[in-house]
Design a protein around this motif. Structure first.
Motif, mmCIF file in Angstrom:
data_model
loop_
_atom_site.group_PDB
_atom_site.id
_atom_site.type_symbol
_atom_site.label_atom_id
_atom_site.label_comp_id
_atom_site.label_asym_id
_atom_site.label_seq_id
_atom_site.Cartn_x
_atom_site.Cartn_y
_atom_site.Cartn_z
ATOM 1 N N UNK A 29 -10.060 -20.754 85.332
ATOM 2 C CA UNK A 29 -10.396 -19.386 84.816
ATOM 3 C C UNK A 29 -10.278 -18.602 86.209
ATOM 4 N N UNK A 30 -11.125 -19.090 87.124
ATOM 5 C CA UNK A 30 -11.441 -18.297 88.387
ATOM 6 C C UNK A 30 -10.168 -18.520 89.310
ATOM 7 N N UNK A 31 -9.383 -19.408 89.278
ATOM 8 C CA UNK A 31 -8.247 -19.657 90.139
ATOM 9 C C UNK A 31 -7.078 -18.784 89.574
ATOM 10 N N UNK A 42 -14.033 -7.384 89.499
ATOM 11 C CA UNK A 42 -14.982 -8.418 88.992
ATOM 12 C C UNK A 42 -14.562 -9.561 88.302
ATOM 13 N N UNK A 43 -15.036 -10.448 88.277
ATOM 14 C CA UNK A 43 -14.917 -11.900 87.497
ATOM 15 C C UNK A 43 -16.226 -12.357 86.678
ATOM 16 N N UNK A 44 -16.581 -11.673 85.467
ATOM 17 C CA UNK A 44 -17.632 -12.020 84.743
ATOM 18 C C UNK A 44 -17.518 -13.151 83.801
ATOM 19 N N UNK A 77 -22.392 -3.381 78.874
ATOM 20 C CA UNK A 77 -22.276 -4.564 78.460
ATOM 21 C C UNK A 77 -21.392 -5.575 79.484
ATOM 22 N N UNK A 78 -21.127 -6.518 79.322
ATOM 23 C CA UNK A 78 -20.488 -7.371 80.479
ATOM 24 C C UNK A 78 -18.836 -6.973 80.232
ATOM 25 N N UNK A 86 -11.729 -9.424 85.146
ATOM 26 C CA UNK A 86 -11.293 -10.630 84.164
ATOM 27 C C UNK A 86 -12.764 -10.944 83.593
ATOM 28 N N UNK A 87 -12.714 -11.037 82.312
ATOM 29 C CA UNK A 87 -14.125 -11.785 81.688
ATOM 30 C C UNK A 87 -13.727 -12.979 81.033
#
Length: 310
Positions: A29-31, A42-44, A77-78, A86-87
């Protein structure tokens, strides 16, 4: 798997990652996020099974002051925190049905209402979900909304366990080596060939997470600039379990035809490898750690006929 990341990153669609615990779903997911045009946003992450149901809605969608006991201030919220980025919804199968309805609205319309609020909040958030369960089965069992499943499952990435993709072990091991060498300010640059062979012969019941822990431990304790076989601390009880499984075959009192038995075991393993690789012979050979030439010989030996690959 690595070849899918740029393709998924360039699309705007939601992604569903499926795999056993520890297979590296968050890593994928992070990639995807890092390779996308949202990389500077942000990546949450949130584990949907790690937060009590009565708090999860507030974590995802926020709340307004006074909306419930303890809500002393407004809280975003997130989804709002991740807007533009991206969440990552880990263990999405654990999301309660009551919140699946609200999530569906966010997925479809990009809007939601915080707890205790009256005004809608609009967000631009890409959703990547992950699960270690069979969501289709959960849909059939009425534990997961079918409409939400299809909205989340636009691009599906299925991650096989590490034991089924041993060709990835050198890449992942080197990645973790560089990561922890950098964090611990050490000059360890290499994993010896014998150490790598030892890793590739290990079953990895804990998947990528276990590999990461092994490399982190090696970097922390290593005093040279190379990882050696004796530096690797593999779970001996798990290795013993593998050996017991291999030696658990009983010999009947009437005896057995050893050659016929071994041939049948070999044929079953070849068929299993072909099943796991979708009939792709080269990948099946890699899974069995034999050359493609040897694999073709064994196909002929066992009269296993497959169409030629394009």
């Amino acid at each position: 798997i690595f070849s899918l990341i740029p393709k998924a990153a360039s699309a705007k669609s939601n992604v569903l990652i499926i795999g056993e615990s520890g297979t590296g779903k968050e890593l994928i997911a992070r990639a995807i996020h890092r390779h996308s045009n949202r990389r500077d946003k942000p990546f949450v992450t949130i584990n949907c099974g790690g937060i009590p149901e009565n708090l999860l809605e507030s974590e995802l969608f926020g709340h307004r002051k006074g909306s419930f006991t303890g809500a002393l201030t407004n809280k975003i919220g997130l989804f709002e925190a991740a807007s533009g980025g991206t969440i990552f919804l880990d263990e999405i199968s654990e999301l309660p049905l009551s919140l699946q309805v609200k999530l569906l609205r966010v997925v479809q319309d990009k809007v939601f209402t915080p707890i205790g609020g009256t005004a809608e909040v609009t967000v631009d958030t890409r959703i990547i979900s992950a699960t270690n369960q069979n969501l289709e089965h959960n849909v059939i069992q009425k534990k997961f909304r079918e409409d939400l499943y299809y909205r989340l499952n636009v691009i599906q990435i299925r991650i096989p366990p590490l034991r089924e993709r041993k060709m990835d072990i050198p890449i992942l091991a080197q990645y973790f080596l560089e990561k922890y060498s950098r964090e611990m300010k050490k000059e360890i640059r290499e994993i010896s060939a014998y150490a790598l062979e030892k890793l590739q012969n290990y079953h990895f019941p804990g998947n990528v997470r276990e590999l990461e822990n092994i490399i982190e431990r090696c970097v922390a304790l290593e005093t040279t600039n190379i990882i050696l076989p004796e530096s690797l601390l593999l779970a001996s009880h798990k290795m013993e379990k593998q050996e017991k499984e291999l030696t658990a075959i009983d010999i009947p009192s009437a005896g057995l035809d050893l050659d016929a038995f071994i041939n049948q075991v070999e044929k079953n393993l070849i068929l299993k490898a072909l099943e796991k690789t979708g009939g792709i012979k080269k990948k099946a050979a890699e899974l069995l750690n034999i050359s493609f030439r040897s694999f073709r010989y064994r196909l002929e030996k066992h009269d296993i006929n497959l169409p030629d690959e394009e």
